[in-house]
Design an enzyme around this catalytic site. Structure first.
Site, mmCIF file in Angstrom:
data_model
loop_
_atom_site.group_PDB
_atom_site.id
_atom_site.type_symbol
_atom_site.label_atom_id
_atom_site.label_comp_id
_atom_site.label_asym_id
_atom_site.label_seq_id
_atom_site.Cartn_x
_atom_site.Cartn_y
_atom_site.Cartn_z
ATOM 1 N N ASP A 1 20.778 -51.948 30.195
ATOM 2 C CA ASP A 1 21.760 -52.096 29.131
ATOM 3 C C ASP A 1 22.565 -53.371 29.383
ATOM 4 O O ASP A 1 23.565 -53.341 30.096
ATOM 5 C CB ASP A 1 22.666 -50.850 29.219
ATOM 6 C CG ASP A 1 23.419 -50.571 27.957
ATOM 7 O OD1 ASP A 1 23.123 -51.200 26.936
ATOM 8 O OD2 ASP A 1 24.309 -49.705 28.001
ATOM 9 N N GLU B 1 26.960 -40.339 21.214
ATOM 10 C CA GLU B 1 26.317 -41.656 21.341
ATOM 11 C C GLU B 1 25.038 -41.520 22.159
ATOM 12 O O GLU B 1 25.079 -41.340 23.378
ATOM 13 C CB GLU B 1 27.298 -42.624 22.014
ATOM 14 C CG GLU B 1 26.747 -44.033 22.122
ATOM 15 C CD GLU B 1 27.752 -45.012 22.715
ATOM 16 O OE1 GLU B 1 28.970 -44.872 22.462
ATOM 17 O OE2 GLU B 1 27.323 -45.906 23.459
ATOM 18 N N ASP C 1 30.481 -53.140 21.573
ATOM 19 C CA ASP C 1 30.288 -52.653 22.940
ATOM 20 C C ASP C 1 29.456 -53.737 23.642
ATOM 21 O O ASP C 1 28.265 -53.569 23.907
ATOM 22 C CB ASP C 1 29.572 -51.300 22.925
ATOM 23 C CG ASP C 1 29.586 -50.639 24.295
ATOM 24 O OD1 ASP C 1 29.992 -51.311 25.262
ATOM 25 O OD2 ASP C 1 29.188 -49.469 24.389
ATOM 26 N N ASP D 1 24.181 -55.172 27.185
ATOM 27 C CA ASP D 1 25.398 -55.223 26.351
ATOM 28 C C ASP D 1 25.778 -56.644 25.950
ATOM 29 O O ASP D 1 26.927 -57.069 26.122
ATOM 30 C CB ASP D 1 26.579 -54.573 27.090
ATOM 31 C CG ASP D 1 26.531 -53.061 27.071
ATOM 32 O OD1 ASP D 1 25.753 -52.495 26.282
ATOM 33 O OD2 ASP D 1 27.275 -52.440 27.858
ATOM 34 N N ASP E 1 40.129 -46.816 30.872
ATOM 35 C CA ASP E 1 40.209 -48.267 30.662
ATOM 36 C C ASP E 1 41.653 -48.713 30.558
ATOM 37 O O ASP E 1 42.005 -49.819 30.973
ATOM 38 C CB ASP E 1 39.586 -48.713 29.317
ATOM 39 C CG ASP E 1 38.169 -48.255 29.097
ATOM 40 O OD1 ASP E 1 37.452 -48.067 30.081
ATOM 41 O OD2 ASP E 1 37.793 -48.092 27.912
ATOM 42 N N HIS F 1 38.215 -45.959 26.496
ATOM 43 C CA HIS F 1 38.128 -44.758 27.337
ATOM 44 C C HIS F 1 39.510 -44.562 27.959
ATOM 45 O O HIS F 1 40.200 -45.540 28.256
ATOM 46 C CB HIS F 1 37.174 -44.928 28.515
ATOM 47 C CG HIS F 1 35.761 -45.283 28.172
ATOM 48 N ND1 HIS F 1 35.368 -46.561 27.905
ATOM 49 C CD2 HIS F 1 34.641 -44.521 28.118
ATOM 50 C CE1 HIS F 1 34.052 -46.584 27.673
ATOM 51 N NE2 HIS F 1 33.584 -45.354 27.789
HETATM 52 C C1 XUL Z 1 27.529 -47.045 27.897
HETATM 53 C C2 XUL Z 1 28.242 -47.049 26.620
HETATM 54 C C3 XUL Z 1 29.638 -46.547 26.625
HETATM 55 C C4 XUL Z 1 30.016 -45.783 25.417
HETATM 56 C C5 XUL Z 1 31.367 -45.137 25.479
HETATM 57 O O1 XUL Z 1 26.245 -47.513 27.846
HETATM 58 O O2 XUL Z 1 27.709 -47.479 25.613
HETATM 59 O O3 XUL Z 1 30.478 -47.613 26.843
HETATM 60 O O4 XUL Z 1 29.984 -46.591 24.284
HETATM 61 O O5 XUL Z 1 31.500 -44.293 26.551
HETATM 62 CO CO CO Z 2 28.336 -47.757 23.650
#
Ligand code: XUL
Ligand code: CO
Length: 435
Positions: free
Chosen positions: A306, A231, A338, A308, A103, A100
């Site tokens: 989420d 997304e 991610d 991740d 970032d 991003h």
């Molecule tokens: C948030 C997410 C983001 C996108 C990019 O849940 O997945 O990091 O991948 O904005």
């Molecule tokens: Co993502």
């Protein structure tokens, strides 16, 4: 240039018998699976926001990660992180990264100053790319962290906020092009609502479409030819996100005449939050020709948000690679991690091992999926299941030659068709055998 991660070696491939945590057991980038190398099948990518910027903060606690730039601030920290990105991707043989705008460079008091910061770091990235195989998979704009976006960006009730988001996307597209980005992503963080009592849903959806059309027009103007991706995610940060799942995104794109310009970037943990399997989301996207790229991670079955996590589930990776191979690959997309190490996995070594385990998981998933496809292990029973559609009556229905009346004539005086078995357990056993 001096190393930032001097304790981390270049990660070798040592094969399935290795017990060295800092070696690949399955991922052998130059090895061919079918006619294609693992590197090109898998197209791994490092997520800048997790692996370089992520610090292990959670709602209850301060950062835990120890990183080489911890004592640096502002642009100096940003420069170190960008150098760290190239060092880590090269050591891990990860061919791509994603970021991003916010970032990679700090936000300043005005957008003009912020853009200057961004330009400086983008120039550094461009310089580092000259001596590196690492390339940009996709760029995106962070339209969710700054308080101005608390009610949304493209779907904000305030037109000036829409303008700010548009200006940010304009610049993010320019720098993505500058760095040779192969795709550009829109994740609709905060493009949704918390209550319908204050939300004009129709206006917000129309504005979201206007916003995306503006981006498409600007990409054309500057000659950015990368693939646009949306997304999907159903919730978090807002209660309801408009891009809830692959089907909702596809319907939106169709409704607003955007379907030819966009594909989807499907994320595993977002699929599960939407109440789907990732296989469902990938299969839907593939069936509609919009499977663009993948954010590879996993959630926790017991947690409704989420998380991740790095992908370690062999079943899931196998089903994902099955869909991807059936899609003819990811084309300009990739498998972007991610994902973040758990807050307690705070060392540099944990960060590297997390990527190794994720990469080995997908390499194994690729091998298994490829073998199942080569042997037609699932295609054969699938063909049998739908055999009635290949010839005779089924073929006639598919060609549009039948009517309700003609179909009635077929069955009016005949006994019921033989019942078919779904053979689910048998098929699950086949997958187990290949894994
Ligand atoms: C948030 C997410 C983001 C996108 C990019 O849940 O997945 O990091 O991948 O904005
Ligand atoms: Co993502």
């Amino acid at each position: 240039m001096s190393e930032l991660f001097s304790d981390i070696p270049k990660i070798p491939y040592e094969g399935p018998k290795s017990d060295n945590p800092l070696a690949f057991k399955r991922y052998d980038p130059d090895r061919k699976v079918g006619n294609t190398t693992m590197r090109e099948h898998l197209r791994f990518s490092m997520a800048f926001w997790h692996s370089l910027t992520g610090a292990g903060r959670d709602p209850f606690g301060d950062p835990t990660m120890r990183r080489p730039w911890d004592k640096a601030t502002g642009l100096e920290a940003a420069r170190m992180r960008m150098r760290g990105l190239f060092e880590l991707t090269e050591k891990l043989s990860i061919p791509f990264f994603c970021f991003h705008d916010r970032d990679i460079a700090p936000e300043a008091a005005t957008l003009r100053e912020t853009n200057r910061n961004l330009d400086e770091i983008v120039a550094l990235a461009k310089e580092l790319m000259k001596g590196s195989p690492t390339r940009l998979l996709w760029g995106t704009a962070n339209l969710f962290s700054n308080p101005r976006y608390m009610h949304g960006a493209a779907t904000s009730p305030d037109a000036l906020v829409f303008a700010h988001a548009a200006a940010q996307v304009k610049k993010a597209l320019e720098v993505t092009k500058e760095l040779g980005g192969q795709n550009y992503v829109f994740w609709g963080g905060r493009e949704g609502y918390d209550t319908l009592l204050n939300t004009d849903m129709k206006l917000e959806l129309d504005n979201l479409a206007r916003f995306l059309h503006l981006a498409v027009a600007y990409a054309k103007e500057i000659g950015f030819t990368g693939q646009f991706l949306i997304e999907p995610k159903p919730k978090e940060p807002t209660k309801h996100q408009y891009d809830a799942d692959a089907a909702a995104c596809y319907a939106f794109l169709k409704e607003h005449d955007l379907a030819s310009k966009f594909k989807l970037n499907i994320e595993t943990n977002h699929a599960t939050l939407a109440g789907h399997t990732i296989q469902h989301e990938l299969c839907f996207a593939r069936a509609h020709g919009v499977l663009g790229s993948v954010d590879a991670n996993q959630g926790d079955e017991l947690l409704g948000w989420d998380t991740d996590q790095f992908p370690t589930n062999l079943y899931t990776a196998t089903f994902m690679m099955y869909e991807i191979l059936k899609n003819g690959g990811l084309h300009s997309g990739g498998l972007n991690f991610d994902a973040k190490p758990r807050r307690g996995s705070w060392t540099e070594r944990d960060l590297v091992v997390s990527h190794i385990v994720g990469m080995d998981t997908f390499a194994r998933g690729l091998e298994v999926a490829h073998a199942m496809i080569a042997d037609r292990a699932l295609d054969r029973p699938m063909g049998e299941r739908y055999g009635s559609w290949a010839t005779g009556l089924g073929a006639s229905i598919r060609s549009g030659s039948e009517s309700l009346a003609s179909l009635e004539r077929c069955v009016l005086d005949s006994p019921d068709a033989d019942l078919l078995s779904g053979r689910q357990e048998e098929l699950e056993g086949i997958v187990n055998r290949y894994i």
